[in-house]
Design a protein around this motif. Structure first.
Motif, short mmCIF file in Angstrom:
data_model
loop_
_atom_site.label_atom_id
_atom_site.label_comp_id
_atom_site.label_asym_id
_atom_site.label_seq_id
_atom_site.Cartn_x
_atom_site.Cartn_y
_atom_site.Cartn_z
N ARG A 112 1.76 13.02 13.81
CA ARG A 112 1.37 11.36 14.20
C ARG A 112 -0.26 11.60 14.17
N GLU B 299 -2.91 9.92 11.44
CA GLU B 299 -3.70 9.28 11.62
C GLU B 299 -5.45 9.49 11.32
N SER C 84 9.67 9.29 12.23
CA SER C 84 9.51 8.00 12.65
C SER C 84 8.03 8.05 13.24
N ASN C 85 7.77 8.88 14.22
CA ASN C 85 6.66 8.94 14.81
C ASN C 85 5.33 9.30 13.95
N LYS D 91 4.62 5.89 12.17
CA LYS D 91 3.60 5.30 13.03
C LYS D 91 2.10 5.42 12.83
N GLY D 92 1.84 6.56 12.77
CA GLY D 92 0.60 6.98 12.36
C GLY D 92 -0.05 6.33 11.13
#
Length: 152
Positions: A15, A19, A41-42, A45-46
């Motif tokens: 993640r 980002e 999933s994590n 989210k990034g």
């Protein structure tokens, strides 16, 4: 250019990579590939919209990636508490992509000559190295195009 970020466990390293990569390379095709659904999933989210999970996802995306980045365990069978299968490790290691590995002591390997730094420092360095890796890929592709020019 296709950048594959791979991670397992909870996907925290992945993640952080996603980002930073989204900020630095907004035009890149970024694919988050997790060894499990929580990691995928994590990572998503990034900031990436593309994500896939499991052994076949690793094999498939390793073939199409220009750059693969993740913890060092992604090239070691049975790393990350057994989440990295031998086929996953082989797919990444033999992919033909530029592979950028983050040293992690939790993967059960120590790399000599690597200084102990904060994880965030390694992530920033990996994101910077992506530009170098992509430039090498472009030069190789251009070289192959020139080699094939004029041949029948």
């Amino acid at each position: 250019m296709v950048i594959m970020v791979m991670d397992g466990q909870g996907g925290g390293v992945g993640r952080s990579l996603v980002e930073e990569i989204c900020l630095k390379y907004p035009d890149a095709e970024l694919v988050a590939v997790g060894t499990n659904a929580a990691a995928t999933s994590n990572m998503m989210k990034g900031g990436t919209a593309a994500g896939a999970t499991g052994e076949n996802a690793v094999i498939y995306n390793s073939r199409r990636a220009d750059v693969i980045v993740g913890p060092i365990g992604i090239v070691m069978a049975d790393a990350m508490l057994g989440e990295i299968t031998p086929k996953m490790a082989e797919a990444v290691a033999s992919s033909g992509a530029e592979i950028l590995l983050i040293p992690m002591s939790r993967c059960g390997a120590a790399v000599m000559g690597v200084e102990s730094r904060r994880l965030g420092d390694y992530i920033k360095e990996a994101v910077e190295k992506i530009a170098e890796a992509l430039n090498r890929q472009e030069r190789r592709s251009a070289g192959r195009a020139v080699e094939g020019f004029g041949r029948s």
